[in-house]
Design a protein around this motif. Structure first.
Motif, PDB file in Angstrom:
ATOM      1  N   PHE A   1      40.569  46.777  28.317  1.00 48.27           N
ATOM      2  CA  PHE A   1      41.403  46.267  29.404  1.00 48.27           C
ATOM      3  C   PHE A   1      40.820  46.708  30.745  1.00 48.27           C
ATOM      4  O   PHE A   1      40.178  47.750  30.841  1.00 48.27           O
ATOM      5  CB  PHE A   1      42.839  46.776  29.279  1.00 48.27           C
ATOM      6  N   GLU A   2      41.126  45.936  31.774  1.00 48.76           N
ATOM      7  CA  GLU A   2      40.596  46.245  33.095  1.00 48.76           C
ATOM      8  C   GLU A   2      41.264  47.468  33.704  1.00 48.76           C
ATOM      9  O   GLU A   2      40.618  48.257  34.401  1.00 48.76           O
ATOM     10  CB  GLU A   2      40.778  45.033  34.020  1.00 48.76           C
TER      11      GLU A   2
ATOM     12  N   ARG B   1      45.054  57.576  31.141  1.00 49.21           N
ATOM     13  CA  ARG B   1      45.434  56.168  31.011  1.00 49.21           C
ATOM     14  C   ARG B   1      44.263  55.232  31.334  1.00 49.21           C
ATOM     15  O   ARG B   1      44.092  54.197  30.689  1.00 49.21           O
ATOM     16  CB  ARG B   1      46.622  55.845  31.918  1.00 49.21           C
ATOM     17  N   ASP B   2      43.487  55.575  32.339  1.00 46.87           N
ATOM     18  CA  ASP B   2      42.321  54.745  32.674  1.00 46.87           C
ATOM     19  C   ASP B   2      41.322  54.738  31.513  1.00 46.87           C
ATOM     20  O   ASP B   2      40.746  53.686  31.184  1.00 46.87           O
ATOM     21  CB  ASP B   2      41.638  55.269  33.940  1.00 46.87           C
ATOM     22  N   GLY B   3      41.116  55.918  30.917  1.00 49.96           N
ATOM     23  CA  GLY B   3      40.194  56.000  29.780  1.00 49.96           C
ATOM     24  C   GLY B   3      40.678  55.187  28.596  1.00 49.96           C
ATOM     25  O   GLY B   3      39.881  54.512  27.921  1.00 49.96           O
ATOM     26  N   MET B   4      41.974  55.222  28.313  1.00 49.06           N
ATOM     27  CA  MET B   4      42.528  54.436  27.203  1.00 49.06           C
ATOM     28  C   MET B   4      42.377  52.938  27.469  1.00 49.06           C
ATOM     29  O   MET B   4      42.008  52.161  26.576  1.00 49.06           O
ATOM     30  CB  MET B   4      43.997  54.794  26.989  1.00 49.06           C
TER      31      MET B   4
ATOM     32  N   GLU C   1      43.223  31.167  34.534  1.00 52.80           N
ATOM     33  CA  GLU C   1      42.250  32.213  34.848  1.00 52.80           C
ATOM     34  C   GLU C   1      42.910  33.339  35.633  1.00 52.80           C
ATOM     35  O   GLU C   1      42.662  34.520  35.389  1.00 52.80           O
ATOM     36  CB  GLU C   1      41.075  31.624  35.626  1.00 52.80           C
ATOM     37  N   GLU C   2      43.767  32.977  36.599  1.00 51.18           N
ATOM     38  CA  GLU C   2      44.498  33.997  37.359  1.00 51.18           C
ATOM     39  C   GLU C   2      45.407  34.800  36.434  1.00 51.18           C
ATOM     40  O   GLU C   2      45.554  36.023  36.592  1.00 51.18           O
ATOM     41  CB  GLU C   2      45.320  33.329  38.460  1.00 51.18           C
ATOM     42  N   TYR C   3      46.009  34.110  35.492  1.00 50.00           N
ATOM     43  CA  TYR C   3      46.873  34.776  34.501  1.00 50.00           C
ATOM     44  C   TYR C   3      46.073  35.788  33.685  1.00 50.00           C
ATOM     45  O   TYR C   3      46.510  36.922  33.474  1.00 50.00           O
ATOM     46  CB  TYR C   3      47.492  33.707  33.600  1.00 50.00           C
ATOM     47  N   LEU C   4      44.900  35.383  33.217  1.00 50.46           N
ATOM     48  CA  LEU C   4      44.077  36.278  32.400  1.00 50.46           C
ATOM     49  C   LEU C   4      43.681  37.522  33.189  1.00 50.46           C
ATOM     50  O   LEU C   4      43.630  38.632  32.636  1.00 50.46           O
ATOM     51  CB  LEU C   4      42.831  35.533  31.917  1.00 50.46           C
ATOM     52  N   ALA C   5      43.411  37.351  34.478  1.00 46.88           N
ATOM     53  CA  ALA C   5      43.072  38.509  35.306  1.00 46.88           C
ATOM     54  C   ALA C   5      44.301  39.378  35.568  1.00 46.88           C
ATOM     55  O   ALA C   5      44.226  40.610  35.545  1.00 46.88           O
ATOM     56  CB  ALA C   5      42.476  38.030  36.633  1.00 46.88           C
ATOM     57  N   ARG C   6      45.439  38.738  35.795  1.00 48.68           N
ATOM     58  CA  ARG C   6      46.660  39.470  36.141  1.00 48.68           C
ATOM     59  C   ARG C   6      47.150  40.310  34.964  1.00 48.68           C
ATOM     60  O   ARG C   6      47.698  41.398  35.146  1.00 48.68           O
ATOM     61  CB  ARG C   6      47.734  38.474  36.577  1.00 48.68           C
TER      62      ARG C   6
END
Length: 473
Positions: free
Chosen positions: A188-189, A179-182, A154-159
């Motif tokens: 992606f988070e 970049r945030d919009g893309m 789970e930590e991996y998926l968040a990281r």
């Protein structure tokens, strides 16, 4: 569901039209032309021969469907950040698929522990019967490290919920891509913060960390299955697989044999996962940054494929387990796994120095084995004699009268009573086992819910991108 590179390149192009069209980085006419061309290429991808896995091969299809002016959407981008984004996205899908399969195994183990709270079995150290325990407590001892593995996943998926778009080759671009919009458009988070990391390190690190997690799971699965397989050396096992189907197979020469084929295959799966883990590390060992060796989607995909097979087979093993509580108790009562309880009680209840009590219990076991006496049949009078001799030799001056009553002595040799009397947290005491089952069930529920939310967010982002993209058609 695992998507391919063609899908991801298409999604990245859709996101580029949506994000840059909205910001005015590309004019409306070019954005609309590009959108129609992207849709045409996407629809042409129904033919497997027209699903290229690189942008260099994808772009000519777009230009052929429209014209060279649509190549404007590639400004401020590179095959490097496109492929890095796609690779991380594909790996995220694979990790989520593995998480679901892994969760099913942990859930089954918790279910088995719940079922076998009262099943008393031998515990072993160094391959030798050591103490009685409940089968539930034994299983919880495996569930604990597996939940740690699952927490790491789970930590991996968040990281690694990160997007490389806008890194271009390795140090960014003068083209002010949002970049945030893309990242948001592609589900992606956040973007990868450093552009060099985005294309050179992160696509490799995502596999290194994932490989170490799946490898740890394989080692834990292998440890459990090998412990179960030891039972097949017993003429009368108390844990074995239900016969028939893919579970067991007979010998061509020895009619009495029922070989645990399912567990043999599972053990092989575990070894394959560990082998693939090592392959991931070896592919990136001793290279300069950014080389493609460790980024290969097909080669890296073998790890998840093998890990999914391992989880599927582990689930079959757990569903096929047949446990005989009476036979397990008989095994306990045929050996002296309760002898430590004698020494413990003499100290805890009656104040005898522990080492004296331990020596006395050892004498008791030596006598029993020499005379073929089992725990339930050990004569109380013989115990009184042994105690007297031990005190006279090693603790002169103390009372030579055995302080344990006959009823207490026999209770101390009862495996079920020993388990019930455990006093420490985390022990096999029924109340502790019940608490740990509840805790582990809650932990798994929390982890499964987190993965479900992540899948839902990815799907919602994909639906939003499709709706936003449609407005440019």
């Amino acid at each position: 569901m695992q998507h391919d590179m063609f899908h991801w390149i298409t999604q990245i192009n859709k996101a580029t039209v949506v994000v840059e069209g909205a910001s005015g980085l590309i004019d409306e006419k070019t954005a609309r032309l590009a959108a129609r061309g992207i849709r045409a290429v996407e629809e042409g991808g129904s033919d497997p021969a027209k699903r290229p896995a690189s942008y260099i091969a994808w772009e000519p299809l777009l230009i052929a469907a429209t014209g060279p002016e649509v190549s404007a959407i590639h400004a401020g981008r590179s095959s490097q950040d496109i492929l890095s984004t796609a690779r991380i996205g594909i790996q995220r899908e694979r990790a989520l698929e593995f998480a679901a399969a892994f969760d099913a195994v942990i859930a089954k183990l918790i279910e088995l522990a719940d079922t076998h709270r009262g099943t008393i079995v031998p515990n072993y150290t160094n391959g030798v019967a050591a103490q009685p325990t409940s089968y539930a407590h034994y299983l919880l001892g495996f569930i604990a490290p597996l939940l740690r593995d699952r927490e790491r996943l789970e930590e991996y998926l968040a990281r690694y919920d990160i997007c490389s778009m806008g890194a271009t080759v390795l140090n960014g671009t003068g083209w002010p891509l949002n970049r945030d919009g893309m990242a948001a458009a592609l589900g992606f988070e956040r973007p990868v913060r450093n552009a060099f990391d985005a294309t050179c390190e992160a696509p490799v690190d995502t596999m290194l960390e994932y490989a170490s997690i799946t490898g740890a799971v394989a080692i834990h699965f292998g440890s459990l299955v090998n412990d179960i397989m030891v039972q097949y050396a017993q003429p009368r096992p108390w844990i074995l697989l239900q016969e028939g189907g893919d579970n067991t197979y007979v010998s061509s020469a020895m009619p009495q044999k029922r070989n645990p084929g399912l567990m043999n295959n599972l053990r092989g799966d575990c070894s394959e996962v560990v082998s693939e883990m090592q392959a991931v590390f070896m592919r990136v060992h001793n290279l300069v940054p950014g080389m493609v060796d460790g980024k290969n989607i097909a080669k890296n995909g073998r790890l998840t494929a093998t890990a999914l097979t391992m989880c599927e087979r582990m689930l079959k093993v757990l569903n096929a387990l047949r446990i005989n509580p009476a036979r397990a108790l008989e095994e306990l009562n045929s050996d002296w796994t309760a002898s430590q309880e004698i020494a413990d009680r003499l100290m805890r209840v009656h104040g005898l120095p522990f080492r004296i009590g331990h020596h006395m219990a050892s004498r008791m076991v030596s006598y029993a084995r020499a005379n073929g006496v089992l725990p339930l049949d050990f004569p109380y009078a013989e115990m009184q004699r042994i105690y007297r001799e031990e005190i006279e030799q090693e603790f002169p001056g103390a009372s030579t009268e055995l302080p344990m009553s006959e009823a207490e002595f026999h209770e101390a040799l009862d495996p079920a009573k020993i388990v019930e009397a455990r006093a420490t947290s985390g022990s096999a005491r029924p109340s502790e086992v019940a608490a740990m089952i509840d805790e582990d069930r809650e932990a798994l529920s929390r982890l499964t819910a987190a993965a479900d939310r992540r899948r839902a967010a990815i799907n919602a982002a994909a639906e939003k991108l499709e709706a936003d993209f449609a407005r440019w058609l």
